[in-house]
Design an enzyme around this catalytic site. Structure first.
Site, PDB file in Angstrom:
ATOM      1  N   GLY A  12     -10.773 -14.802 -13.229  1.00  0.00           N
ATOM      2  CA  GLY A  12      -9.821 -14.749 -14.290  1.00  0.00           C
ATOM      3  C   GLY A  12      -9.760 -13.644 -16.128  1.00  0.00           C
ATOM      4  O   GLY A  12      -9.342 -14.220 -16.921  1.00  0.00           O
ATOM      5  N   LEU A  92      -0.004 -10.182   0.912  1.00  0.00           N
ATOM      6  CA  LEU A  92       1.073 -10.646  -0.052  1.00  0.00           C
ATOM      7  C   LEU A  92       1.906 -10.301   1.301  1.00  0.00           C
ATOM      8  O   LEU A  92       1.794  -8.964   2.458  1.00  0.00           O
ATOM      9  CB  LEU A  92       1.671  -9.988  -1.084  1.00  0.00           C
ATOM     10  CG  LEU A  92       1.002 -10.968  -2.366  1.00  0.00           C
ATOM     11  CD1 LEU A  92       1.147 -10.282  -3.532  1.00  0.00           C
ATOM     12  CD2 LEU A  92       1.348 -11.950  -2.515  1.00  0.00           C
ATOM     13  N   ASN A 106      -0.701  -4.272  -9.142  1.00  0.00           N
ATOM     14  CA  ASN A 106      -1.986  -5.348  -9.255  1.00  0.00           C
ATOM     15  C   ASN A 106      -3.474  -4.121 -10.131  1.00  0.00           C
ATOM     16  O   ASN A 106      -3.128  -3.559 -10.476  1.00  0.00           O
ATOM     17  CB  ASN A 106      -2.305  -4.399  -7.828  1.00  0.00           C
ATOM     18  CG  ASN A 106      -3.228  -5.731  -7.028  1.00  0.00           C
ATOM     19  OD1 ASN A 106      -4.357  -6.427  -6.718  1.00  0.00           O
ATOM     20  ND2 ASN A 106      -4.003  -4.932  -6.481  1.00  0.00           N
ATOM     21  N   HIS A 108      -7.519  -3.124  -8.746  1.00  0.00           N
ATOM     22  CA  HIS A 108      -7.508  -2.426  -7.559  1.00  0.00           C
ATOM     23  C   HIS A 108      -9.298  -2.478  -9.025  1.00  0.00           C
ATOM     24  O   HIS A 108      -8.921  -1.321  -9.047  1.00  0.00           O
ATOM     25  CB  HIS A 108      -7.299  -1.669  -6.853  1.00  0.00           C
ATOM     26  CG  HIS A 108      -7.854  -1.814  -5.256  1.00  0.00           C
ATOM     27  ND1 HIS A 108      -8.939  -3.193  -4.812  1.00  0.00           N
ATOM     28  CD2 HIS A 108      -8.927  -0.470  -5.109  1.00  0.00           C
ATOM     29  CE1 HIS A 108      -9.248  -2.298  -3.676  1.00  0.00           C
ATOM     30  NE2 HIS A 108      -9.411  -1.234  -3.738  1.00  0.00           N
TER      31      HIS A 108
HETATM   32  C1  GAR Z   1     -11.172  -7.890 -10.669  1.00  0.00           C
HETATM   33  O1  GAR Z   1     -12.869  -7.052 -10.922  1.00  0.00           O
HETATM   34  C2  GAR Z   1     -10.448  -6.906  -9.519  1.00  0.00           C
HETATM   35  O2  GAR Z   1     -10.119  -5.730  -9.902  1.00  0.00           O
HETATM   36  C3  GAR Z   1     -10.528  -7.663  -8.531  1.00  0.00           C
HETATM   37  O3  GAR Z   1     -11.135  -8.609  -8.315  1.00  0.00           O
HETATM   38  C4  GAR Z   1     -11.564  -9.535  -9.764  1.00  0.00           C
HETATM   39  C5  GAR Z   1     -11.024 -10.446 -10.620  1.00  0.00           C
HETATM   40  O4  GAR Z   1     -11.789 -10.405 -11.728  1.00  0.00           O
HETATM   41  N1  GAR Z   1      -9.028  -7.650  -7.438  1.00  0.00           N
HETATM   42  C6  GAR Z   1      -9.420  -6.954  -5.929  1.00  0.00           C
HETATM   43  O5  GAR Z   1     -10.821  -6.879  -5.705  1.00  0.00           O
HETATM   44  C7  GAR Z   1      -8.250  -6.969  -5.472  1.00  0.00           C
HETATM   45  N2  GAR Z   1      -8.240  -6.377  -4.384  1.00  0.00           N
HETATM   46  P1  GAR Z   1     -11.608 -11.945 -12.649  1.00  0.00           P
HETATM   47  O6  GAR Z   1     -10.488 -12.865 -12.081  1.00  0.00           O
HETATM   48  O7  GAR Z   1     -12.806 -11.772 -13.907  1.00  0.00           O
HETATM   49  O8  GAR Z   1      -9.913 -11.533 -13.889  1.00  0.00           O
END
Ligand code: GAR
Length: 212
Positions: A12, A92, A106, A108
């Site tokens: 998060g 989703l 979102n 990415h």
């Molecule tokens: C982030 O780097 C985000 O870009 C990626 O998950 C991480 C969450 O980090 N999302 C994806 O890969 C979605 N396809 P966080 O929990 O520290 O924010």
């Protein structure tokens, strides 16, 4: 005042960046944080900030649709104007995406349209790319395929590996996600078909290019 609900699965850190950035924003506030994992550290971050949380375990549902309907029920209880996916690692259903059409974002970790899906950092390294980055986009029914709002890039250097790229990209994510959220909250961005407009002007395929 727009109500924001953030969906997470893990640390998060993007949630934290959004909490910090919206704390003094008169146009929006984070009203709820939802995780598919009870143990997600992001839930603690939310509690610490005095934000309501909920955990809905996807393994307890027979189908994706049942799970997504449970998510919708909780998100709508919080009266979300904007739903923010921040490291939410579940695919989703189209029904969910359509329910929040035009108000579902979102982030990415790639320079979309490159590297949809997983392992983006390794794929950028394997391809010999000279730069890598992240993109905030509206969510459409196509995985990582919705219209881009804002994108930020960082050079890939000789000494970079997956871990160093994850760190660099995270730093950029923490800059651009709060920007996209604040644009949405102050009605500066709109989605029209598959095109994003910022202050009334259409953005290109990669969205607004953030420069540090
Ligand atoms: C982030 O780097 C985000 O870009 C990626 O998950 C991480 C969450 O980090 N999302 C994806 O890969 C979605 N396809 P966080 O929990 O520290 O924010």
């Amino acid at each position: 005042m727009k109500n924001i609900v953030v969906l997470i699965s893990g640390s998060g850190s993007n949630l934290q960046a959004i909490i910090d950035a919206t704390a003094n924003n008169p146009h929006c506030r984070v009203v709820g944080v939802l995780s598919n994992k009870e143990s997600a550290f992001g839930l603690e971050r939310a509690r610490k900030a005095g934000i309501e949380t909920a955990a809905i375990d996807h393994t307890q549902f027979d189908s994706r649709l049942d799970f997504d309907n449970a998510l919708i029920k909780q998100i709508d209880l919080w009266q979300a104007d904007l739903v923010v996916l921040a490291g939410f690692m579940r695919i989703l259903t189209d029904q969910f995406v359509q329910h929040y059409s035009g108000r579902l974002l979102n982030i990415h970790p790639s320079l979309l349209p490159k590297y949809k899906g997983t392992n983006t950092h390794q794929r950028a390294l394997d391809a010999g790319d000279t730069e890598h980055g992240c993109t905030v986009h509206f969510v459409s029914e196509e995985l990582d395929g919705g219209a881009a709002i804002i994108q930020a890039a960082t050079p890939i250097e000789q000494r970079d590996d997956v871990d160093s790229l994850i760190k660099k990209v995270h730093q950029l994510e923490h800059k651009i996600y709060p920007i996209a959220v604040s644009w949405f909250a102050s009605n500066r961005i709109t989605l029209n078909g598959d095109r994003v407009y910022l202050d009334g002007s259409p953005l290109g395929e990669t969205g607004y290019i953030y420069r540090a």
